[in-house]
Design a protein around this motif. Structure first.
Motif, PDB file in Angstrom:
ATOM      1  N   UNK A 175       0.791  -1.226   0.000  1.00 49.07           N
ATOM      2  CA  UNK A 175       0.000   0.000   0.000  1.00 49.07           C
ATOM      3  C   UNK A 175       0.822   1.274   0.000  1.00 49.07           C
ATOM      4  N   UNK A 176       1.688   1.429   0.992  1.00 54.53           N
ATOM      5  CA  UNK A 176       2.489   2.654   1.065  1.00 54.53           C
ATOM      6  C   UNK A 176       3.432   2.817  -0.126  1.00 54.53           C
ATOM      7  N   UNK A 177       4.125   1.765  -0.589  1.00 53.95           N
ATOM      8  CA  UNK A 177       4.949   1.937  -1.784  1.00 53.95           C
ATOM      9  C   UNK A 177       4.135   2.358  -3.008  1.00 53.95           C
ATOM     10  N   UNK A 178       2.922   1.812  -3.167  1.00 56.98           N
ATOM     11  CA  UNK A 178       2.079   2.227  -4.293  1.00 56.98           C
ATOM     12  C   UNK A 178       1.709   3.699  -4.176  1.00 56.98           C
ATOM     13  N   UNK A 179       1.407   4.143  -2.965  1.00 60.65           N
ATOM     14  CA  UNK A 179       1.081   5.551  -2.739  1.00 60.65           C
ATOM     15  C   UNK A 179       2.288   6.440  -3.030  1.00 60.65           C
ATOM     16  N   UNK A 180       3.447   6.043  -2.550  1.00 59.74           N
ATOM     17  CA  UNK A 180       4.652   6.844  -2.770  1.00 59.74           C
ATOM     18  C   UNK A 180       5.007   6.918  -4.259  1.00 59.74           C
ATOM     19  N   UNK A 181       4.852   5.801  -4.985  1.00 58.86           N
ATOM     20  CA  UNK A 181       5.123   5.813  -6.436  1.00 58.86           C
ATOM     21  C   UNK A 181       4.151   6.736  -7.149  1.00 58.86           C
ATOM     22  N   UNK A 186       3.597  12.298  -9.889  1.00 58.70           N
ATOM     23  CA  UNK A 186       2.857  13.542  -9.998  1.00 58.70           C
ATOM     24  C   UNK A 186       1.354  13.391  -9.846  1.00 58.70           C
ATOM     25  N   UNK A 187       0.874  12.192  -9.517  1.00 51.74           N
ATOM     26  CA  UNK A 187      -0.557  12.007  -9.316  1.00 51.74           C
ATOM     27  C   UNK A 187      -0.995  12.665  -8.011  1.00 51.74           C
ATOM     28  N   UNK A 188      -2.180  13.190  -8.022  1.00 53.55           N
ATOM     29  CA  UNK A 188      -2.757  13.784  -6.818  1.00 53.55           C
ATOM     30  C   UNK A 188      -4.026  13.018  -6.467  1.00 53.55           C
ATOM     31  N   UNK A 192      -4.195   8.998  -6.456  1.00 54.28           N
ATOM     32  CA  UNK A 192      -3.267   8.252  -5.615  1.00 54.28           C
ATOM     33  C   UNK A 192      -3.994   7.127  -4.875  1.00 54.28           C
ATOM     34  N   UNK A 193      -5.234   7.374  -4.467  1.00 47.42           N
ATOM     35  CA  UNK A 193      -6.011   6.327  -3.809  1.00 47.42           C
ATOM     36  C   UNK A 193      -6.384   5.220  -4.796  1.00 47.42           C
ATOM     37  N   UNK A 194      -6.692   5.594  -6.023  1.00 44.91           N
ATOM     38  CA  UNK A 194      -6.947   4.588  -7.058  1.00 44.91           C
ATOM     39  C   UNK A 194      -5.716   3.714  -7.256  1.00 44.91           C
ATOM     40  N   UNK A 231      -1.291  -2.142 -16.610  1.00 47.11           N
ATOM     41  CA  UNK A 231      -0.394  -1.204 -17.292  1.00 47.11           C
ATOM     42  C   UNK A 231      -1.052   0.157 -17.534  1.00 47.11           C
ATOM     43  N   UNK A 232      -2.208   0.374 -16.928  1.00 46.42           N
ATOM     44  CA  UNK A 232      -2.948   1.614 -17.159  1.00 46.42           C
ATOM     45  C   UNK A 232      -2.211   2.809 -16.559  1.00 46.42           C
ATOM     46  N   UNK A 233      -2.112   3.874 -17.323  1.00 49.04           N
ATOM     47  CA  UNK A 233      -1.543   5.128 -16.827  1.00 49.04           C
ATOM     48  C   UNK A 233      -2.675   5.930 -16.207  1.00 49.04           C
ATOM     49  N   UNK A 234      -2.595   6.133 -14.900  1.00 54.46           N
ATOM     50  CA  UNK A 234      -3.694   6.768 -14.198  1.00 54.46           C
ATOM     51  C   UNK A 234      -3.765   8.260 -14.478  1.00 54.46           C
ATOM     52  N   UNK A 235      -4.968   8.776 -14.388  1.00 53.52           N
ATOM     53  CA  UNK A 235      -5.264  10.162 -14.700  1.00 53.52           C
ATOM     54  C   UNK A 235      -6.596  10.205 -15.435  1.00 53.52           C
TER      55      UNK A 235
END
Length: 294
Positions: A175-181, A186-188, A192-194, A231-235
């Motif tokens: 969880x935390x590593x995914x949030x930090x990545x 640059x995700x906000x 970041x929760x997604x 592989x989805x780029x979030x945003x």
């Protein structure tokens, strides 16, 4: 140590941040589902915050009172997993840092009284697919064992139980590593929760789905999510793909609820580690202190 009001505010913020995120298969601001509404979850967070973060209470007391308040307010189980994950974190935040060591102390100190409270919370919530267990069955009247022993019995089939016997490793290692990545990219919020939710959804079969539909179906859901979304780029451009996957899961009655619970707990843990960072005395290396403490 963190003030009780700050812990409660962090818990509420984590619950609300998770609802604001587009999480395939769960209830969120983009789409409700599974006969539950956004208001159900908002109310559940509000009424459970006080009992969950009441200073000085044992973990079992927090869990039982928080679930009881939820059931009175909304009449259905919306947050059992969230409560079971966040109660030890709230208790740990009241103790001297470092936070992870405090959490280890809280978990090591759990006893049969905590088990009674947690078992009562589980019976009250009556989660789907609960079933029966050969030993330490929560539906039985026999005196419960120490809570860690009960959680160890269920750890191979329930990711929340596993958290108790691994020092919440999934939060710290996934969880935390995914949030930090996500932040480094640059995700906000809420993206970041997604990102946290997808990390859990694709890492292992969701326990909630496994309880209701079996481990093979849960693994298929995990594999499908990995293939479709890994592989989805979030945003904003990812919204259509996420909503399409969300519809597929909900039409099949599949709710990756454990992944959502772990997402809330990760966001709560992140807030608590930020409080700890703020408490490092001036003149010390805050970056180094944070790494050591968390």
């Amino acid at each position: 140590m963190t003030a009780p009001a700050a812990i409660a505010a962090a818990y509420l913020a984590a619950c609300r941040a998770e609802l604001a995120a587009l999480k395939p298969g769960n209830v969120h601001v983009f789409a409700e589902g599974h006969r539950m509404t956004l208001a159900d979850f908002e109310t559940s967070a509000a009424v459970s915050a006080g009992p969950l973060t009441a200073p000085g209470r044992r973990v079992g007391e927090r869990a039982e009172a928080a679930v009881a308040a939820t059931m009175v307010a909304v009449g259905q189980n919306t947050n059992l997993g969230i409560v079971l994950l966040c109660a030890p974190l709230a208790a740990a935040a009241e103790q001297p840092p470092p936070l992870r060591s405090a959490l280890d102390r809280v978990l090591a100190g759990l006893d049969a009284a905590d088990a009674r409270g947690v078992f009562a919370a589980i019976r009250r919530a009556n989660p789907g697919g609960l079933g029966r267990a050969a030993r330490h069955d929560v539906t039985q009247a026999a005196a419960p064992p120490p809570l860690l022993a009960a959680m160890a019995e269920a750890a191979d089939r329930d990711r929340i139980a596993r958290a108790y016997v691994t020092g919440f490793a999934d939060l710290f290692e996934i969880g935390l590593p995914a949030l930090d990545r996500a932040r480094a990219q640059g995700l906000t919020a809420p993206w970041t929760a997604t990102a946290i939710h997808l990390a859990f959804l694709t890492a292992f079969p969701d326990s909630h789905i496994a309880r209701k539909f079996g481990l093979d179906r849960a693994e298929a859901v995990r594999a499908e999510a990995q293939a479709a979304l890994g592989a989805l780029v979030l945003g904003e451009p990812a919204t259509a793909a996420l909503l399409a996957h969300d519809r597929r899961l909900k039409e099949a009655g599949l709710n990756p609820g454990t992944s959502a619970d772990l997402t809330v707990a990760t966001l709560f843990l992140d807030a608590l580690r930020r409080f700890e960072f703020d408490q490092v005395p001036p003149g010390k290396d805050r970056g180094k202190a944070t790494c050591q403490k968390v």
